[in-house]
Design an enzyme around this catalytic site. Structure first.
Site, PDB file in Angstrom:
ATOM      1  N   GLN A   1       0.778  -1.246   0.000  1.00 32.37           N
ATOM      2  CA  GLN A   1       0.000   0.000   0.000  1.00 32.37           C
ATOM      3  C   GLN A   1       0.813   1.302   0.000  1.00 32.37           C
ATOM      4  O   GLN A   1       0.481   2.237  -0.731  1.00 32.37           O
ATOM      5  CB  GLN A   1      -0.958   0.013   1.211  1.00 32.37           C
ATOM      6  CG  GLN A   1      -1.837   1.231   1.231  1.00 32.37           C
ATOM      7  CD  GLN A   1      -2.883   1.295   2.316  1.00 32.37           C
ATOM      8  OE1 GLN A   1      -3.497   2.313   2.528  1.00 32.37           O
ATOM      9  NE2 GLN A   1      -3.135   0.208   3.024  1.00 32.37           N
TER      10      GLN A   1
ATOM     11  N   GLU B   1       1.583  -1.471   8.225  1.00 33.26           N
ATOM     12  CA  GLU B   1       0.759  -0.376   8.759  1.00 33.26           C
ATOM     13  C   GLU B   1       0.725  -0.270  10.293  1.00 33.26           C
ATOM     14  O   GLU B   1       1.106   0.741  10.874  1.00 33.26           O
ATOM     15  CB  GLU B   1      -0.672  -0.578   8.215  1.00 33.26           C
ATOM     16  CG  GLU B   1      -1.720   0.312   8.813  1.00 33.26           C
ATOM     17  CD  GLU B   1      -1.542   1.770   8.443  1.00 33.26           C
ATOM     18  OE1 GLU B   1      -1.453   2.065   7.254  1.00 33.26           O
ATOM     19  OE2 GLU B   1      -1.507   2.618   9.353  1.00 33.26           O
TER      20      GLU B   1
ATOM     21  N   ASP C   1       0.668   3.558   6.070  1.00 34.19           N
ATOM     22  CA  ASP C   1       0.850   3.244   4.647  1.00 34.19           C
ATOM     23  C   ASP C   1       0.565   4.432   3.729  1.00 34.19           C
ATOM     24  O   ASP C   1       1.462   5.077   3.209  1.00 34.19           O
ATOM     25  CB  ASP C   1      -0.059   2.087   4.254  1.00 34.19           C
ATOM     26  CG  ASP C   1       0.499   0.743   4.719  1.00 34.19           C
ATOM     27  OD1 ASP C   1       1.694   0.668   4.997  1.00 34.19           O
ATOM     28  OD2 ASP C   1      -0.277  -0.215   4.793  1.00 34.19           O
TER      29      ASP C   1
ATOM     30  N   GLY D   1      -7.694  19.708  20.177  1.00 31.32           N
ATOM     31  CA  GLY D   1      -7.191  21.079  20.192  1.00 31.32           C
ATOM     32  C   GLY D   1      -7.730  21.836  21.391  1.00 31.32           C
ATOM     33  O   GLY D   1      -7.908  21.262  22.468  1.00 31.32           O
ATOM     34  N   GLY D   2      -7.996  23.102  21.202  1.00 27.91           N
ATOM     35  CA  GLY D   2      -8.456  23.934  22.305  1.00 27.91           C
ATOM     36  C   GLY D   2      -9.949  23.810  22.578  1.00 27.91           C
ATOM     37  O   GLY D   2     -10.437  24.376  23.557  1.00 27.91           O
TER      38      GLY D   2
END
Ligand code: CAO
Length: 419
Positions: free
Chosen positions: A17, A140, A172, A251-252
């Protein structure tokens, strides 16, 4: 149609892959990608996870469209000679064999440069050159473990609390995309210097590059001792490593996957809901809790965090008579970042994705037409036409003739089982 990579000739010495994903992308954009495969067998994915007996598996067809296939036994002298000729006439050689396989075949970087100083050699390996694990073969999930994805994905307590693999091909296809950027960079560099170069992407590094926000969190944790956007805060203790955060927003803004109507029987009756700090008043209006707008226990992100899971539970209660589509249709009016959790079946049949070319129907000589994932990159002046993947050796004689071999020479190569 403008195909910007027209004229770039790529020897696609890749399999499975990571490498094929890279070269397929370049083929979509116009490069002449010649897939070199072992005679009689070809890329192992041709026969892996078949859904139709004796027909190339979807695993192969979905990663090798728009290419040509040349069978070549590169361990035989005749095969080596053909590869040498190809190297002299091509711009890029992409490979993702196990460590040292290309050298053992006789095609070291030095030899490739002797044959063609303009050649760009692009490689995927599990670990980078000189790494203490550089000798390892990698697939993978191994890469996801080595690159930080597994240790930071999943649940932090309960029976399912170990490291977890993502279904997305972070090891991959992600590495292949990084390599494609590297190849195009080296190609532009060659226009300036006249020289080729070696481009390498290690799967561990490509995974780590996508996990940089988790490295950010490690650095913050080292300094602060806690991470306030993680579900462990403030009621549980932190160790000295970034914990797994379940479905928390990275995140925030806090977020979580919430149940919608029908979740008891439909494994994907969920939405992702995000609590953007500045969007708190519309969230309160959307979920019928206008009083939360002025309640000091709810007004600021800091006030909400200690009971954020209770807030999500209240939103889930609001969702219980709404399908994931109903919910998103309401929430979108309030500008709340959210989306349904789509199943693969829903994505496959999605009208918008089909209209945009992100899901396309492709013809194939033996299996008939099939649906596949098209280019996620959209251009104003290029609409990639995805063609079927080649049958094993379909273009062998054509490519050999282009290299200047006569019909008799080609026949002799077939007799010697070199092609
Ligand atoms: N003619 C003759 N021989 C050929 C050939 C051809 N056309 N194409 C390949 N071969 C030979 C190679 O020369 C090599 O032989 P030697 O080991 O004797 O030198 C052998 O076939 C292939 O070796 P391999 O190590 O690449 O294959 P594998 O199935 O044992 O390992 C994989 C597969 C993916 C683990 C390994 O290739 C790898 O680690 N690649 C780098 C990382 C990578 O890309 N992994 C992602 C794969 S996608 O999940």
């Amino acid at each position: 149609m403008n195909k910007p990579l027209n004229g770039i000739k790529i020897i696609d010495f890749t399999h499975v892959q990571a490498g094929p994903a890279c070269t397929q992308l370049l083929a979509w954009f116009g490069a002449d990608v010649i897939k070199v495969e072992r005679p009689g067998a070809g890329d192992v994915t041709r026969s892996q996870l078949r859904d139709i007996p004796d027909v190339d598996a979807l695993y192969f067809t979905m990663l090798n469209s728009n290419k040509r296939s040349l069978t070549l036994d590169t361990k035989k002298p005749e095969g080596k000679a053909v590869l040498e000729k190809l190297i002299k006439e091509s711009d890029v050689l992409v490979e993702n064999f196990g460590p040292g396989a290309l050298d053992r075949m006789g095609f070291t970087w030095e030899r490739i440069q002797e044959l063609n100083p303009k050649m760009i050699l692009a490689s995927v390996k599990g670990f980078s050159d000189g790494h203490e694990y550089e000798d390892l073969k990698v697939y993978e999930n191994v890469a996801q473990c080595a690159g930080g994805a597994a240790s930071t994905t999943g649940w932090w307590k309960g029976e399912e609390s170990g490291p977890m693999i993502s279904a997305a091909a972070l090891g991959d296809s992600n590495t292949g995309m990084h390599l494609a950027i590297g190849i195009l960079t080296a190609y532009i560099g060659r226009q300036q210097t006249g020289k080729g170069q070696k481009v390498a992407v290690a799967m561990q590094d490509a995974v780590l590059n996508l996990c940089r926000v988790k490295m950010r969190d490690q650095l913050r944790l080292d300094k602060l001792g806690y991470l306030e956007e993680y579900p462990q805060y403030p009621h549980e203790s932190f160790s000295d490593v970034v914990p797994r955060g379940g479905n928390a927003g990275g995140g925030g803004q806090p977020g979580w996957i919430l149940k919608c109507k029908g979740w008891e029987t439909d494994p994907n009756a969920y939405i992702y809901f995000t609590v953007q700090g500045h969007a708190w008043p519309p969230i309160c209006d959307a979920i019928g809790k206008p009083e939360w707008k002025t309640d000091p226990l709810y007004m600021t992100p800091k006030a909400r965090q200690p009971h954020i899971m209770d807030i999500f539970a209240t939103i889930e209660d609001w969702l219980k008579d709404k399908t994931k589509f109903d919910a998103v249709n309401i929430l979108r009016k309030f500008d709340i970042p959210c989306a349904p959790v789509f199943s693969m079946k829903e994505l496959l049949n999605d009208k918008s994705l089909r209209a945009s070319g992100s899901i396309v129907e492709v013809p194939h000589k033996e299996r008939g037409s099939y649906w596949t994932v098209g280019s996620p990159i959209k251009f104003s002046d290029l609409k990639p036409i995805i063609t079927g993947s080649p049958l094993l050796g379909e273009n062998t004689d054509e490519v050999l003739a282009e290299l200047g071999y006569s019909s008799a020479e080609i026949a002799a190569m077939h007799d010697a089982k070199a092609v």
